[in-house]
Scaffold this motif. Structure first.
Motif, PDB file in Angstrom:
ATOM      1  N   HIS A 157     -30.290  -0.090  -0.048  1.00 27.45           N
ATOM      2  CA  HIS A 157     -30.659   0.924  -1.026  1.00 27.45           C
ATOM      3  C   HIS A 157     -32.123   0.719  -1.378  1.00 27.45           C
ATOM      4  CE1 HIS A 157     -31.106   2.349  -5.236  1.00 27.45           C
ATOM      5  NE2 HIS A 157     -30.582   3.412  -4.673  1.00 27.45           N
ATOM      6  N   ILE A 158     -32.883   1.786  -1.488  1.00 30.78           N
ATOM      7  CA  ILE A 158     -34.306   1.689  -1.836  1.00 30.78           C
ATOM      8  C   ILE A 158     -34.532   2.375  -3.175  1.00 30.78           C
ATOM      9  CG2 ILE A 158     -36.673   2.256  -1.175  1.00 30.78           C
ATOM     10  CD1 ILE A 158     -35.697   2.154   1.750  1.00 30.78           C
ATOM     11  N   PHE A 159     -35.087   1.622  -4.104  1.00 32.49           N
ATOM     12  CA  PHE A 159     -35.415   2.103  -5.440  1.00 32.49           C
ATOM     13  C   PHE A 159     -36.930   2.070  -5.581  1.00 32.49           C
ATOM     14  CE2 PHE A 159     -36.288   0.843  -9.923  1.00 32.49           C
ATOM     15  CZ  PHE A 159     -35.872   2.013 -10.534  1.00 32.49           C
ATOM     16  N   HIS A 160     -37.526   3.165  -6.014  1.00 32.89           N
ATOM     17  CA  HIS A 160     -38.975   3.224  -6.228  1.00 32.89           C
ATOM     18  C   HIS A 160     -39.239   2.987  -7.709  1.00 32.89           C
ATOM     19  CE1 HIS A 160     -39.757   4.450  -2.145  1.00 32.89           C
ATOM     20  NE2 HIS A 160     -38.698   5.228  -2.258  1.00 32.89           N
ATOM     21  N   CYS A 161     -39.801   1.819  -7.997  1.00 27.35           N
ATOM     22  CA  CYS A 161     -39.966   1.359  -9.375  1.00 27.35           C
ATOM     23  C   CYS A 161     -41.416   1.531  -9.840  1.00 27.35           C
ATOM     24  CB  CYS A 161     -39.574  -0.119  -9.460  1.00 27.35           C
ATOM     25  SG  CYS A 161     -39.576  -0.768 -11.128  1.00 27.35           S
ATOM     26  N   PRO A 162     -41.607   2.282 -10.929  1.00 27.82           N
ATOM     27  CA  PRO A 162     -42.962   2.404 -11.466  1.00 27.82           C
ATOM     28  C   PRO A 162     -43.403   1.097 -12.125  1.00 27.82           C
ATOM     29  CG  PRO A 162     -41.393   3.541 -12.867  1.00 27.82           C
ATOM     30  CD  PRO A 162     -40.621   3.041 -11.681  1.00 27.82           C
ATOM     31  N   LEU A 163     -44.685   0.827 -12.060  1.00 29.60           N
ATOM     32  CA  LEU A 163     -45.257  -0.343 -12.722  1.00 29.60           C
ATOM     33  C   LEU A 163     -45.844   0.119 -14.049  1.00 29.60           C
ATOM     34  CD1 LEU A 163     -47.107  -1.913  -9.650  1.00 29.60           C
ATOM     35  CD2 LEU A 163     -44.731  -2.207 -10.375  1.00 29.60           C
ATOM     36  N   ARG A 164     -45.471  -0.540 -15.113  1.00 29.86           N
ATOM     37  CA  ARG A 164     -45.926  -0.146 -16.442  1.00 29.86           C
ATOM     38  C   ARG A 164     -47.119  -1.003 -16.894  1.00 29.86           C
ATOM     39  NH1 ARG A 164     -40.531   0.395 -15.694  1.00 29.86           N
ATOM     40  NH2 ARG A 164     -40.295  -1.829 -15.829  1.00 29.86           N
ATOM     41  N   TRP A 165     -47.943  -0.426 -17.715  1.00 30.56           N
ATOM     42  CA  TRP A 165     -49.112  -1.133 -18.242  1.00 30.56           C
ATOM     43  C   TRP A 165     -48.690  -2.432 -18.922  1.00 30.56           C
ATOM     44  CZ3 TRP A 165     -54.198  -0.947 -17.801  1.00 30.56           C
ATOM     45  CH2 TRP A 165     -54.983  -1.618 -18.737  1.00 30.56           C
ATOM     46  N   SER A 166     -47.595  -2.407 -19.652  1.00 31.28           N
ATOM     47  CA  SER A 166     -47.129  -3.582 -20.394  1.00 31.28           C
ATOM     48  C   SER A 166     -46.582  -4.680 -19.478  1.00 31.28           C
ATOM     49  CB  SER A 166     -46.056  -3.180 -21.406  1.00 31.28           C
ATOM     50  OG  SER A 166     -44.950  -2.598 -20.739  1.00 31.28           O
ATOM     51  N   ASP A 167     -46.373  -4.389 -18.195  1.00 35.28           N
ATOM     52  CA  ASP A 167     -45.875  -5.388 -17.238  1.00 35.28           C
ATOM     53  C   ASP A 167     -46.974  -6.334 -16.760  1.00 35.28           C
ATOM     54  OD1 ASP A 167     -43.480  -4.034 -17.418  1.00 35.28           O
ATOM     55  OD2 ASP A 167     -43.751  -2.955 -15.535  1.00 35.28           O
ATOM     56  N   MET A 168     -48.205  -5.987 -17.045  1.00 33.40           N
ATOM     57  CA  MET A 168     -49.357  -6.714 -16.516  1.00 33.40           C
ATOM     58  C   MET A 168     -49.719  -7.903 -17.400  1.00 33.40           C
ATOM     59  SD  MET A 168     -53.034  -4.939 -15.563  1.00 33.40           S
ATOM     60  CE  MET A 168     -52.875  -3.909 -16.986  1.00 33.40           C
ATOM     61  N   ASP A 169     -50.145  -9.008 -16.761  1.00 38.37           N
ATOM     62  CA  ASP A 169     -50.632 -10.156 -17.523  1.00 38.37           C
ATOM     63  C   ASP A 169     -52.143 -10.035 -17.721  1.00 38.37           C
ATOM     64  OD1 ASP A 169     -51.854 -11.015 -15.134  1.00 38.37           O
ATOM     65  OD2 ASP A 169     -50.355 -12.565 -14.754  1.00 38.37           O
TER      66      ASP A 169
END
Length: 140
Positions: free
Chosen positions: A4-16
Motif C-alpha cells: 500500500h502506498i500512502f502519500h504523506c504531507p510534511l508539516r512545518w511543525s515536523d521540522m527540527d
C-alpha cells in the motif's frame, strides 16, 4: 504480494532546528500510513474488520538518512511481514523514488475495547492481510 502506498504531507511543525524532519514525526507518519492501510482501505462495505480496536506492541525504526522539509509529500510503502493468531507485523519504507529515508516495523495487536483485552485476528482480517504479506528473508 502488494504494498500500500500512502502519500504523506510534511508539516512545518515536523521540522527540527536544522530543517530536518524530527525523528518523533516519523512515528506519526507511520501511524497515518497504518491507519489508512488498516481502517480505511481494508474494511469493505458492511465489514467490521479492524474497527474493534488495536494496540501497538512494538516499533522498530531505522533512520537511514535525513529527510529535509519540503512542500511535496513523501511516499510511505506499507506491507505485512508476519501474521499470527493475535498479532500482525506491519513494515514500512518512507521514500522518495529510490531514496529510502526510514525502514520500520510495528507489531499491532487487535484489541477488544469493551472486554479490555487482546483478541484474535478474524478470518476476514487475515484474508486481507495475506494479500500484503511479504515474509522477511532470514539472515544466515
Amino acid at each position: 504480494m502488494a504494498r500500500h502506498i500512502f502519500h504523506c504531507p510534511l508539516r512545518w511543525s515536523d521540522m527540527d532546528a536544522f530543517g530536518h524532519i524530527n525523528n518523533v514525526s516519523f512515528l506519526r507518519y507511520l501511524e497515518e500510513a497504518r491507519i489508512e492501510f488498516m481502517w480505511r482501505l481494508a474494511p469493505g462495505e458492511g465489514s467490521a474488520s479492524f474497527t474493534g480496536g488495536s494496540v501497538v506492541a512494538r516499533h522498530e525504526i531505522d533512520y537511514l538518512r535525513p529527510l529535509v522539509h519540503r512542500h511535496t509529500p513523501v511516499a510511505i510503502e506499507t506491507w505485512v511481514t508476519d501474521i499470527s493468531a493475535a498479532s500482525m507485523t506491519v513494515a514500512y519504507e518512507v521514500k522518495d523514488g529510490d531514496v529510502v529515508y526510514v525502514r520500520a516495523s510495528t507489531v499491532v495487536v487487535p484489541y477488544n475495547l469493551e472486554a479490555g483485552r487482546p483478541r484474535r485476528i478474524t478470518r476476514e482480517e487475515r484474508s486481507f492481510l495475506e494479500d500484503y504479506l511479504e515474509k522477511r528473508a532470514v539472515a544466515v
